[in-house]
Design an enzyme around this catalytic site. Structure first.
Site, PDB file in Angstrom:
ATOM      1  N   GLY A 193      52.497  62.158  21.297  1.00 49.63           N
ATOM      2  CA  GLY A 193      53.028  62.911  20.185  1.00 49.63           C
ATOM      3  C   GLY A 193      54.369  63.347  19.781  1.00 49.63           C
ATOM      4  O   GLY A 193      55.093  63.545  18.829  1.00 49.63           O
ATOM      5  N   THR A 194      54.984  63.436  21.145  1.00 41.85           N
ATOM      6  CA  THR A 194      56.407  63.892  21.312  1.00 41.85           C
ATOM      7  C   THR A 194      57.323  62.559  20.880  1.00 41.85           C
ATOM      8  O   THR A 194      58.235  63.096  19.601  1.00 41.85           O
ATOM      9  CB  THR A 194      56.773  63.907  22.696  1.00 41.85           C
ATOM     10  OG1 THR A 194      56.043  65.217  23.237  1.00 41.85           O
ATOM     11  CG2 THR A 194      58.342  64.198  22.825  1.00 41.85           C
ATOM     12  N   ASN A 246      49.441  74.820  17.737  1.00 37.47           N
ATOM     13  CA  ASN A 246      49.141  74.653  19.079  1.00 37.47           C
ATOM     14  C   ASN A 246      48.915  75.724  20.026  1.00 37.47           C
ATOM     15  O   ASN A 246      47.939  75.818  20.816  1.00 37.47           O
ATOM     16  CB  ASN A 246      49.792  73.734  19.876  1.00 37.47           C
ATOM     17  CG  ASN A 246      51.316  74.022  20.160  1.00 37.47           C
ATOM     18  OD1 ASN A 246      51.895  74.162  19.133  1.00 37.47           O
ATOM     19  ND2 ASN A 246      51.661  74.007  21.243  1.00 37.47           N
ATOM     20  N   GLN A 251      47.264  68.633  16.858  1.00 35.98           N
ATOM     21  CA  GLN A 251      46.319  69.552  17.261  1.00 35.98           C
ATOM     22  C   GLN A 251      45.005  69.481  16.205  1.00 35.98           C
ATOM     23  O   GLN A 251      44.027  69.868  16.601  1.00 35.98           O
ATOM     24  CB  GLN A 251      46.913  71.022  17.313  1.00 35.98           C
ATOM     25  CG  GLN A 251      47.622  71.351  18.573  1.00 35.98           C
ATOM     26  CD  GLN A 251      46.780  71.125  19.702  1.00 35.98           C
ATOM     27  OE1 GLN A 251      45.738  71.189  19.851  1.00 35.98           O
ATOM     28  NE2 GLN A 251      47.688  70.930  20.789  1.00 35.98           N
ATOM     29  N   SER A 260      48.361  62.443  18.686  1.00 34.07           N
ATOM     30  CA  SER A 260      48.540  62.100  20.039  1.00 34.07           C
ATOM     31  C   SER A 260      46.849  61.912  20.686  1.00 34.07           C
ATOM     32  O   SER A 260      46.415  62.864  20.459  1.00 34.07           O
ATOM     33  CB  SER A 260      48.981  63.175  20.846  1.00 34.07           C
ATOM     34  OG  SER A 260      49.101  63.023  22.023  1.00 34.07           O
ATOM     35  N   THR A 315      56.557  46.446  24.589  1.00 28.88           N
ATOM     36  CA  THR A 315      55.316  45.689  24.976  1.00 28.88           C
ATOM     37  C   THR A 315      54.173  46.867  24.883  1.00 28.88           C
ATOM     38  O   THR A 315      53.956  47.850  25.137  1.00 28.88           O
ATOM     39  CB  THR A 315      55.207  45.263  26.305  1.00 28.88           C
ATOM     40  OG1 THR A 315      56.345  44.428  26.519  1.00 28.88           O
ATOM     41  CG2 THR A 315      53.892  44.450  26.597  1.00 28.88           C
ATOM     42  N   CYS A 350      52.939  73.228  27.278  1.00 25.79           N
ATOM     43  CA  CYS A 350      54.069  72.401  26.966  1.00 25.79           C
ATOM     44  C   CYS A 350      55.185  73.264  27.493  1.00 25.79           C
ATOM     45  O   CYS A 350      56.054  72.599  28.012  1.00 25.79           O
ATOM     46  CB  CYS A 350      54.315  71.883  25.436  1.00 25.79           C
ATOM     47  SG  CYS A 350      52.896  71.444  24.921  1.00 25.79           S
TER      48      CYS A 350
HETATM   49  C1  LIG Z   1      64.530  41.963  30.610  1.00 23.76           C
HETATM   50  C2  LIG Z   1      63.615  42.880  29.699  1.00 23.76           C
HETATM   51  N1  LIG Z   1      63.956  44.109  29.590  1.00 23.76           N
HETATM   52  C3  LIG Z   1      63.182  44.998  28.858  1.00 23.76           C
HETATM   53  C4  LIG Z   1      61.864  44.547  28.559  1.00 23.76           C
HETATM   54  C5  LIG Z   1      61.066  45.633  27.807  1.00 23.76           C
HETATM   55  O1  LIG Z   1      60.081  46.188  28.498  1.00 23.76           O
HETATM   56  P1  LIG Z   1      58.769  46.805  27.915  1.00 23.76           P
HETATM   57  O2  LIG Z   1      57.972  45.597  27.717  1.00 23.76           O
HETATM   58  O3  LIG Z   1      58.362  47.449  29.246  1.00 23.76           O
HETATM   59  O4  LIG Z   1      59.106  47.631  27.003  1.00 23.76           O
HETATM   60  C6  LIG Z   1      61.293  43.277  28.719  1.00 23.76           C
HETATM   61  C7  LIG Z   1      60.137  42.738  28.604  1.00 23.76           C
HETATM   62  O5  LIG Z   1      59.565  42.669  27.636  1.00 23.76           O
HETATM   63  C8  LIG Z   1      62.440  42.319  29.570  1.00 23.76           C
HETATM   64  O6  LIG Z   1      61.928  41.010  30.224  1.00 23.76           O
HETATM   65  C1  LIG Z   2      51.525  70.600  18.293  1.00 25.88           C
HETATM   66  C2  LIG Z   2      51.913  69.444  19.299  1.00 25.88           C
HETATM   67  N1  LIG Z   2      52.805  68.531  18.903  1.00 25.88           N
HETATM   68  C3  LIG Z   2      53.380  67.622  19.656  1.00 25.88           C
HETATM   69  C4  LIG Z   2      52.868  67.723  21.137  1.00 25.88           C
HETATM   70  C5  LIG Z   2      53.134  66.652  22.265  1.00 25.88           C
HETATM   71  O1  LIG Z   2      52.309  65.536  22.148  1.00 25.88           O
HETATM   72  P1  LIG Z   2      52.420  64.584  23.457  1.00 25.88           P
HETATM   73  O2  LIG Z   2      52.019  65.468  24.609  1.00 25.88           O
HETATM   74  O3  LIG Z   2      51.272  63.533  23.282  1.00 25.88           O
HETATM   75  O4  LIG Z   2      53.735  64.089  23.479  1.00 25.88           O
HETATM   76  C6  LIG Z   2      51.624  68.673  21.443  1.00 25.88           C
HETATM   77  C7  LIG Z   2      51.135  68.697  22.803  1.00 25.88           C
HETATM   78  O5  LIG Z   2      51.661  68.751  23.879  1.00 25.88           O
HETATM   79  C8  LIG Z   2      51.264  69.572  20.468  1.00 25.88           C
HETATM   80  O6  LIG Z   2      50.438  70.515  20.832  1.00 25.88           O
END
Ligand SMILES: Cc1ncc(COP(=O)(O)O)c(C=O)c1O
Ligand SMILES: Cc1ncc(COP(=O)(O)O)c(C=O)c1O
Lengths: 390, 384
Positions: free
Chosen positions: B71-72, B151, B179, B199, B237, B325
């Site tokens: 959510g964030t 929330n 929420q 979320s 990824t 939070c």
């Molecule tokens: C050198 C390098 N940096 C960054 C990433 C990105 O990482 P992620 O897939 O966890 O976002 C990858 C792979 O996809 C990578 O090979």
């Molecule tokens: C209204 C609301 N927005 C955003 C979030 C953040 O979501 P997340 O915890 O998945 O980052 C929350 C809960 O933590 C929430 O209650």
């Protein structure tokens, strides 16, 4: 049909112990780590323990490790976060032409905002010259970002030398170590970096979790705001099972130690030598020694990489052209072009990347299949080529 | 019967059927979805199925669903991404003072870049007046972001009315529905929103995954930039098991959400009634009717919310003082302050948020224990 997975640089299968640890975390510690009550405290304890494990592996303090959603976020966070705190008269970045897109795109975005970026060239092995870094650093340089090992060709960069230069010039150094962490020793003090990105799914951990190391005293701005998590540098409810799985995966890699890399290098050399014998016109890319143990980037002149990959897939072999992330796009790889390769050779290049689960027997089978398919495609290419010169 | 977990707005456990759906994607089908080979293919298909499941739950087009890390991230992306798309053409946004910190702080980040922010006030029930939103609009307004339900106090905002106003003025409209999704019907068409944050861990899905639903044509630049995933709009990824888990949680909510929530609503009503009857001058905070069916936010004069939470913790009941939070925070809740709640009541407020596994026995037990704890804490105060 036997399936042989030769794409470990794209992602790795999760280790059984990692999965067990994650399932347990999901069952036993599913609370919100920010909650004060028992459910929250259990989850918080697991995060704290995991952070210690990862910090130990990196040779840093646990307060210097910040969890993210993966390598991409870590790279983005480092670059945007550093940029946000830069003084107005220091808006220049030095990086290389062969970085991952997570770094390159972040730099390009900063250029839209008026930053200047120097993209350093690499030699035909994919190596950056530290002297080039020295020359590129200017009065207004704020950040240098150079990857530890390249994800397409495996070349290792001289990070220590580069770090030395950055330190002398008072410039921060960020290093994308997504491909090396877990496989080679990555100690932040030995490397001398200020920021370092890692990702769990490349080391037999889960997808969707990574970390950014930030040397104490390196104060950057957060990318995701809106919560006090990760000491206010990365908001969002923590991915507790992901973090637990990441730590467990790191522990397993530590237990395997050098043995893992040795095994993988042995397989890689077996693969390279046998392929070379069957296919004498094959070209191996990247640095012959300063390289990751598991990546074999090879060019088969006259063969379309895409056709080859499809043919291999049909016979049970998973490999890729260039980076997995950009697979699906049929553009030639920016890394291969940076080596000075022409477009047609770049489009004839595939990446075989080995992992700890591969066996010598698999390699022998793979060699046979790859050789057959390459020869078949080469014959077809000759047969269908337009008759020239008449 | 124990433990009694009454903190479902902080997070929920992963439902068994959700976990079941995720399991194969930890090991068997672990391939990188961006790859062309068969094991990548299986992961890719699973992601597209999850996209449809999420789309279905909120009545969106599957193509409009983008997966994030939670959510964030969704909130940060919507706000910063729209601002970036406008570049210098717009520089004013409208929000409320009761948003989640993910929204508030993203807005503050824009203020540093020269954006002006209007906070439309809420009334004592936490409700926004759509007319106030209309009045706040200027030619420079480039974004309206107002949460679907709060929330802390659970008040459900008049999003459809605000959506109509936003549309009339051609202003992108984002709502944080973290929420509400899974608890009450959420329909992006009916609400008239352009962007909606979700979320997974709030609806019996896994932590570390969420979504931003983006209507086609909404000006939005990426927040995370990298490997070209999510049609070039969100790099990284794919968290395949996580995404599959969000999809399964969405499907689960589609299948049993309404029924489940009616049951939860009845329990919540009983909890509120039981406490209000037995505890003199306890009050229900938030809107009496337009509130989340699982939320009971109560204020007890003369009691410290945190002490009450700890007393309940000791007898196996887990709830929170304000939002999880921001717990650890000693600041009074920004939501309650914005609602103009008496500081003494703010201090004594506790949030109970119910979930699918709570039972009538647990609720009766909770009522008893709350009464006991409040009386005890009050007597301590008097004698102290
Ligand atoms: C050198 C390098 N940096 C960054 C990433 C990105 O990482 P992620 O897939 O966890 O976002 C990858 C792979 O996809 C990578 O090979
Ligand atoms: C209204 C609301 N927005 C955003 C979030 C953040 O979501 P997340 O915890 O998945 O980052 C929350 C809960 O933590 C929430 O209650």
């Amino acid at each position: 049909m036997r399936e042989i997975y030769l794409d470990h640089s794209a992602t790795t299968p999760i280790a059984p112990e990692v999965q067990t640890a994650m399932l347990e975390a999901m069952r036993e510690a599913w609370g919100n780590p920010s909650s004060m009550h028992l459910f929250g405290r259990r989850a918080r304890d697991l995060i704290d323990e995991s952070r210690v494990t990862i910090a130990r592996a990196l040779g840093c303090l646990d307060a210097e490790v910040f969890f993210t959603s993966g390598g991409t976020e870590s790279d983005n966070m480092a670059i945007f976060g550093a940029a946000r705190v830069a003084p107005a008269h220091r808006r220049h970045i030095v990086t290389t032409t062969i970085e991952h897109h997570a770094v390159l795109h972040a730099c390009q975005r900063l250029q839209e905002d008026g930053w200047e970026v120097t993209y350093l060239p690499v030699d035909p092995y994919g190596m950056v010259d530290p002297d080039d870094v020295r020359r590129a650093i200017r009065e207004d340089t704020w950040l240098v970002s150079v990857m530890h090992a390249n994800n397409e060709i495996g070349t290792l960069q001289p990070i220590r030398e580069i770090a030395q230069i950055c330190r002398e010039r008072g410039v921060w150094l960020h290093c994308d170590a997504v491909q090396t962490f877990g496989l080679l020793e990555v100690k932040v003090d030995e490397l001398g970096v200020d920021m370092l990105s890692v990702s769990a799914h490349k080391l037999y951990g889960p997808k969707g979790i990574g970390a950014l190391y930030l040397r104490g005293g390196v104060k950057i701005a957060p990318l995701l705001v809106g919560g006090a998590q990760e000491r206010e540098l990365r908001a969002g409810t923590e991915n507790v099972p992901g973090i637990v799985g990441f730590a467990r995966a790191v522990e397993l890699c530590e237990q395997l130690g050098h043995e893992q890399a040795r095994h993988i290098w042995y397989l890689r050399e077996r693969l390279r030598q046998q392929l070379q014998e069957c296919l004498p016109d094959m070209q191996v890319n990247g640095h012959p020694i300063q390289c990751l143990p598991g990546i074999l980037s090879v060019t088969f002149p006259g063969v379309s990489a895409e056709s080859l990959l499809i043919a291999l897939d049909q016979r049970g072999i998973a490999a890729s052209a260039g980076a997995a992330c950009s697979a699906g796009s049929i553009e030639p790889s920016h890394v291969l072009l940076a080596l000075g390769m022409d477009e047609s050779r770049a489009m004839s290049t595939i990446r075989l990347s080995l992992g700890r689960g591969n066996t010598p027997e698999e390699i022998d089978i793979a060699v046979e299949i790859i050789a057959e398919e390459v020869k078949r495609l080469q014959r077809r290419a000759v047969a269908s080529a337009p008759v020239q010169g008449i | 019967m124990l433990p009694v977990y009454l903190d479902h707005s902080a997070t929920t456990p992963v439902a068994p059927e959700v976990l079941e759906a995720m399991l194969p994607f930890f090991d068997r089908a672990f391939g990188n979805p961006s790859a062309i080979y068969a094991i990548g293919q299986e992961a890719r298909e699973a992601i597209e199925r999850a996209r449809e499941q999420v789309a279905h739950l909120v009545n969106a087009d599957a193509d409009d669903v983008y997966f994030t890390s939670g959510g964030t991230e969704s909130d940060n992306w919507a706000i910063k991404g729209v601002a970036r798309a406008w570049r210098d053409r717009k520089n004013h946004l409208i929000t409320t003072p009761i948003e989640h910190h993910a929204v508030l702080e993203a807005c503050s980040a824009l203020r540093e870049q020269g954006w002006e922010i209007t906070f439309v006030p809420v009334d004592s029930t936490g409700m926004v007046d759509p007319d106030e939103v209309r009045r706040a609009i200027t030619p420079r307004t480039g974004l309206i972001t107002i949460m679907h339900a709060n929330n802390e106090v659970g008040t459900i905002e008049p999003i459809a009315e605000i959506g109509a106003i936003a549309r009339e003025h051609g202003i992108p409209f984002h709502t944080d529905a973290v929420q509400t999704v899974g608890k009450i019907p959420v329909d992006v068409q009916a609400l008239g929103v352009d962007m909606l944050s979700i979320s997974a861990h709030k609806l019996y899905g896994p932590k570390g995954v969420g979504a931003l639903v983006v209507r086609r044509g909404t000006p939005l630049r990426p927040l995370l930039d990298g490997g070209g995933q999510e049609r070039g709009r969100r790099g990284g990824t794919y968290n395949v098991p996580g995404i599959v888990g969000l999809g399964a949680a969405a499907e689960r909510a589609m299948r049993c959400g309404v029924e489940e929530m009616e049951r939860v609503r009845a329990l919540r009503d009983r909890l509120v009634e039981g406490i209000l009857q037995a505890v003199p001058d306890a009050v229900l905070t938030g809107h009496p009717v337009n509130r989340l069916p699982n939320n009971a936010h109560l204020a007890f004069a003369g009691v410290e919310g945190e002490s009450l939470v700890l007393s309940l913790d000791a007898v196996g009941i887990y709830c929170s003082a304000g939002a999880a939070c921001s717990s650890g925070d000693t600041e009074p809740s920004h939501v309650l302050v914005a609602m103009g709640i008496d500081p003494h009541l703010i201090e004594g407020s506790v949030r109970f948020t119910l979930g699918k596994d709570n039972t009538p026995e647990q609720i009766e037990y909770t009522i008893q224990q709350v009464v006991r704890a409040v009386n005890k804490l009050r007597s301590l105060r008097v004698s102290g």
